[in-house]
Motif scaffolding. Structure first.
Motif, PDB file in Angstrom:
ATOM      1  N   PRO A   1       0.815  -1.224   0.000  1.00 42.68           N
ATOM      2  CA  PRO A   1       0.000   0.000   0.000  1.00 42.68           C
ATOM      3  C   PRO A   1       0.844   1.268   0.000  1.00 42.68           C
ATOM      4  CG  PRO A   1      -0.810  -1.572   1.620  1.00 42.68           C
ATOM      5  CD  PRO A   1       0.502  -2.114   1.127  1.00 42.68           C
ATOM      6  N   SER A   2       2.086   1.144   0.457  1.00 40.26           N
ATOM      7  CA  SER A   2       2.982   2.305   0.506  1.00 40.26           C
ATOM      8  C   SER A   2       3.792   2.489  -0.768  1.00 40.26           C
ATOM      9  CB  SER A   2       3.940   2.154   1.696  1.00 40.26           C
ATOM     10  OG  SER A   2       4.606   0.893   1.641  1.00 40.26           O
ATOM     11  N   ALA A   3       3.538   1.678  -1.796  1.00 44.06           N
ATOM     12  CA  ALA A   3       4.266   1.864  -3.060  1.00 44.06           C
ATOM     13  C   ALA A   3       4.129   3.317  -3.513  1.00 44.06           C
ATOM     14  CB  ALA A   3       3.729   0.916  -4.125  1.00 44.06           C
ATOM     15  N   ARG A   4       5.250   3.921  -3.852  1.00 46.73           N
ATOM     16  CA  ARG A   4       5.257   5.370  -4.073  1.00 46.73           C
ATOM     17  C   ARG A   4       4.344   5.817  -5.217  1.00 46.73           C
ATOM     18  NH1 ARG A   4       9.732   8.371  -1.506  1.00 46.73           N
ATOM     19  NH2 ARG A   4      11.360   6.943  -0.840  1.00 46.73           N
ATOM     20  N   VAL A   5       4.103   4.937  -6.204  1.00 47.05           N
ATOM     21  CA  VAL A   5       3.243   5.336  -7.319  1.00 47.05           C
ATOM     22  C   VAL A   5       1.863   5.754  -6.829  1.00 47.05           C
ATOM     23  CG1 VAL A   5       2.403   2.977  -7.809  1.00 47.05           C
ATOM     24  CG2 VAL A   5       2.415   4.706  -9.629  1.00 47.05           C
ATOM     25  N   PHE A   6       1.384   5.139  -5.743  1.00 48.05           N
ATOM     26  CA  PHE A   6       0.046   5.456  -5.233  1.00 48.05           C
ATOM     27  C   PHE A   6      -0.006   6.810  -4.535  1.00 48.05           C
ATOM     28  CE2 PHE A   6      -0.085   0.629  -4.616  1.00 48.05           C
ATOM     29  CZ  PHE A   6      -0.629   0.415  -5.867  1.00 48.05           C
ATOM     30  N   HIS A   7       1.145   7.313  -4.132  1.00 49.29           N
ATOM     31  CA  HIS A   7       1.174   8.525  -3.311  1.00 49.29           C
ATOM     32  C   HIS A   7       1.727   9.739  -4.052  1.00 49.29           C
ATOM     33  CE1 HIS A   7       0.176   6.039   0.184  1.00 49.29           C
ATOM     34  NE2 HIS A   7       0.928   5.133  -0.420  1.00 49.29           N
ATOM     35  N   TYR A   8       2.677   9.503  -4.969  1.00 46.65           N
ATOM     36  CA  TYR A   8       3.333  10.631  -5.628  1.00 46.65           C
ATOM     37  C   TYR A   8       3.272  10.573  -7.151  1.00 46.65           C
ATOM     38  CZ  TYR A   8       4.800  11.164  -0.856  1.00 46.65           C
ATOM     39  OH  TYR A   8       4.780  11.285   0.510  1.00 46.65           O
ATOM     40  N   GLY A   9       2.577   9.567  -7.667  1.00 44.83           N
ATOM     41  CA  GLY A   9       2.251   9.574  -9.088  1.00 44.83           C
ATOM     42  C   GLY A   9       3.395   9.376 -10.051  1.00 44.83           C
TER      43      GLY A   9
ATOM     44  N   ARG B   1      11.630  13.246 -16.920  1.00 41.20           N
ATOM     45  CA  ARG B   1      10.920  14.413 -16.384  1.00 41.20           C
ATOM     46  C   ARG B   1      10.315  14.135 -15.012  1.00 41.20           C
ATOM     47  NH1 ARG B   1       9.249  17.859 -14.106  1.00 41.20           N
ATOM     48  NH2 ARG B   1       8.192  19.792 -14.733  1.00 41.20           N
ATOM     49  N   LEU B   2      10.040  12.845 -14.717  1.00 38.63           N
ATOM     50  CA  LEU B   2       9.484  12.460 -13.423  1.00 38.63           C
ATOM     51  C   LEU B   2      10.536  11.831 -12.512  1.00 38.63           C
ATOM     52  CD1 LEU B   2       6.842  12.996 -15.034  1.00 38.63           C
ATOM     53  CD2 LEU B   2       5.803  11.167 -13.698  1.00 38.63           C
ATOM     54  N   ALA B   3      11.823  12.094 -12.820  1.00 44.73           N
ATOM     55  CA  ALA B   3      12.950  11.612 -12.006  1.00 44.73           C
ATOM     56  C   ALA B   3      12.974  10.096 -11.888  1.00 44.73           C
ATOM     57  CB  ALA B   3      12.938  12.264 -10.616  1.00 44.73           C
ATOM     58  N   MET B   4      12.615   9.416 -13.000  1.00 41.60           N
ATOM     59  CA  MET B   4      12.627   7.963 -13.050  1.00 41.60           C
ATOM     60  C   MET B   4      13.760   7.505 -13.967  1.00 41.60           C
ATOM     61  SD  MET B   4       8.485   7.767 -13.537  1.00 41.60           S
ATOM     62  CE  MET B   4       8.226   6.000 -13.491  1.00 41.60           C
ATOM     63  N   PRO B   5      14.325   6.325 -13.728  1.00 40.49           N
ATOM     64  CA  PRO B   5      15.483   5.878 -14.520  1.00 40.49           C
ATOM     65  C   PRO B   5      15.100   5.486 -15.939  1.00 40.49           C
ATOM     66  CG  PRO B   5      14.787   4.136 -13.021  1.00 40.49           C
ATOM     67  CD  PRO B   5      13.967   5.344 -12.665  1.00 40.49           C
ATOM     68  N   ALA B   6      16.011   5.726 -16.877  1.00 40.15           N
ATOM     69  CA  ALA B   6      15.801   5.322 -18.263  1.00 40.15           C
ATOM     70  C   ALA B   6      15.824   3.803 -18.372  1.00 40.15           C
ATOM     71  CB  ALA B   6      16.884   5.932 -19.150  1.00 40.15           C
ATOM     72  N   PHE B   7      15.045   3.288 -19.324  1.00 41.18           N
ATOM     73  CA  PHE B   7      14.980   1.846 -19.549  1.00 41.18           C
ATOM     74  C   PHE B   7      15.938   1.479 -20.677  1.00 41.18           C
ATOM     75  CE2 PHE B   7      12.855  -2.168 -20.866  1.00 41.18           C
ATOM     76  CZ  PHE B   7      12.897  -2.805 -19.628  1.00 41.18           C
TER      77      PHE B   7
ATOM     78  N   ALA C   1       5.395  15.212 -21.339  1.00 44.32           N
ATOM     79  CA  ALA C   1       5.623  13.832 -20.903  1.00 44.32           C
ATOM     80  C   ALA C   1       4.298  13.069 -20.935  1.00 44.32           C
ATOM     81  CB  ALA C   1       6.194  13.812 -19.481  1.00 44.32           C
ATOM     82  N   LYS C   2       4.368  11.769 -21.202  1.00 49.14           N
ATOM     83  CA  LYS C   2       3.158  10.949 -21.099  1.00 49.14           C
ATOM     84  C   LYS C   2       3.060  10.443 -19.657  1.00 49.14           C
ATOM     85  CE  LYS C   2       1.334   8.325 -24.336  1.00 49.14           C
ATOM     86  NZ  LYS C   2       0.142   9.047 -24.858  1.00 49.14           N
ATOM     87  N   ALA C   3       2.822  11.401 -18.780  1.00 49.06           N
ATOM     88  CA  ALA C   3       2.664  11.101 -17.358  1.00 49.06           C
ATOM     89  C   ALA C   3       1.216  10.719 -17.085  1.00 49.06           C
ATOM     90  CB  ALA C   3       3.051  12.313 -16.520  1.00 49.06           C
ATOM     91  N   ALA C   4       1.009   9.675 -16.295  1.00 54.33           N
ATOM     92  CA  ALA C   4      -0.345   9.191 -16.028  1.00 54.33           C
ATOM     93  C   ALA C   4      -1.241  10.298 -15.479  1.00 54.33           C
ATOM     94  CB  ALA C   4      -0.291   8.013 -15.058  1.00 54.33           C
TER      95      ALA C   4
END
Length: 357
Positions: free
Chosen positions: A61-69, A104-110, A195-198
């Motif tokens: 439930p604390s997975a960051r995607v749920f809280h900070y998008g 743009r969302l401070a996530m690592p490149a794939f 960005a294609k941000a959710a």
């Protein structure tokens, strides 16, 4: 059954769901193929790429995607020609853009090798889900989410990259009516509109629902500062045909650099159609509608390809567009030209088709 490519482990589904699917009556994005691609980011690196049966997943439930998008995605399609060959359309553009969105969302490149090897292995495994025929395709949804179980407000250290697949037919079956925004905004200068941000899409749902209550299917977004410049249509880039000139807004940090958009700009050049990439005002388009020089408006995107717009309203002024559906419409011309390239029915002089071998 498990097996391996050079880098990717593969676990195949025990049985297929394909025989339960009515491919002639698909509701977009609700049916999914038998398999999915998954890769996790831990300790500063992407590792353990795998294909597995499509299934539910468990997250804290604390997975960051749920809280900070922290979530970004792409939209792609696979096509099959009458000889059974499978093609992607400009997939490198989607790969580059998902990494731009992630940055743009401070996530690592794939990694590029994981992306293409995983995608192609997945398409080979679920090949039967890709139906031949113009209008049929397999919609591909690569996406990345932050999975680290922590609710401190900072970028995550753990992520999951996935690709899921959904068979698709034509997205919009008829022309749409749109409302031009004069209050709500899709994005702003310095924001995440490019960005294609959710979260970009979540923020559109409420103003779009208000438009739908008034009888419109989509919103044409305007600039956040003055609401005088036209920017995007719903989840698509937007084009205006004034007399025989095509006009579309330039990309910026507010506007998504659409793959279909840039393809149409190139096709216009190929076909000898003038395409002005410049800012376009609401008043200019309203005046063109009043004097009869506005011939067409259409949206452009991966899911819909081309979506003609039959009417628009702005501040209680309604304008019907008479040229919708005409045999000589640019919307029909560009859609057919794109579909012919995508389905291997015409020459591909720009090298846009990528065969999955």
């Amino acid at each position: 059954m498990a097996n391996h490519t050079d880098k990717i482990s593969i676990e195949t589904a025990a049985s297929t769901k394909i025989n339960t699917v009515d491919f002639s009556n698909l509701d977009f994005g609700r049916v999914f193929t038998d398999h999915m691609f998954v890769c996790d980011y831990n300790d500063g690196k992407w590792e353990n790429p795998k294909i597995m049966p499509y299934q539910a997943m468990t997250f804290e439930p604390s997975a960051r995607v749920f809280h900070y998008g922290q979530a970004v995605f792409e939209g792609m399609k696979a096509y099959k020609d009458d000889d059974g060959k499978v093609f992607l359309f400009r997939p490198k553009q989607n790969f580059d853009r998902i990494n731009k969105s992630s940055g743009r969302l401070a996530m690592p490149a794939f990694p590029e090798d994981y992306f293409f090897e995983g995608l192609e292995a997945l398409l080979k495994l679920d090949n039967d889900w890709i139906k031949p025929g113009v209008g049929n395709s397999l919609y591909l949804r690569p996406f990345v989410i932050a999975t680290e179980p922590a609710i401190s407000a900072s970028p995550a250290n753990m992520y999951r990259f996935m690709i899921i697949c959904s068979p698709a037919k034509s997205y919009y079956n008829s022309a749409v009516r749109v409302l031009i925004a004069d209050h709500y905004s899709r994005s702003a200068n310095g924001g995440v509109g490019a960005a294609k941000a959710a979260g970009n899409y979540a923020a559109q749902f409420y103003p779009t629902s208000l438009a739908q209550k008034k009888g419109f299917q989509q919103v044409v977004w305007t600039d956040a500062s003055t609401h005088t410049f036209l920017e995007e249509a719903g989840t698509m880039n937007v084009f205006f045909r004034v007399n025989d000139t095509l006009i579309t807004a330039p990309t910026s940090d507010r506007i998504l650099d659409g793959v279909t958009r840039k393809s149409i700009i190139q096709l216009a050049e190929d076909l000898g159609i003038t395409c002005d990439v410049r800012q376009v005002t609401v008043e200019e388009i309203k005046n063109a509608a009043k004097d009869g020089s506005l011939k067409e408006i259409f949206g452009a995107g991966t899911a819909a390809v081309i979506s003609p717009i039959s009417a628009f309203e702005h501040q209680d002024e309604l304008f019907e567009i008479s040229g919708v559906g005409a045999e000589d419409s640019y919307a029909k011309l560009f859609k057919q030209t794109l579909l012919n390239i995508q389905h291997n029915l015409s020459d591909d002089k720009h090298g846009w088709r990528h065969e999955v071998k």
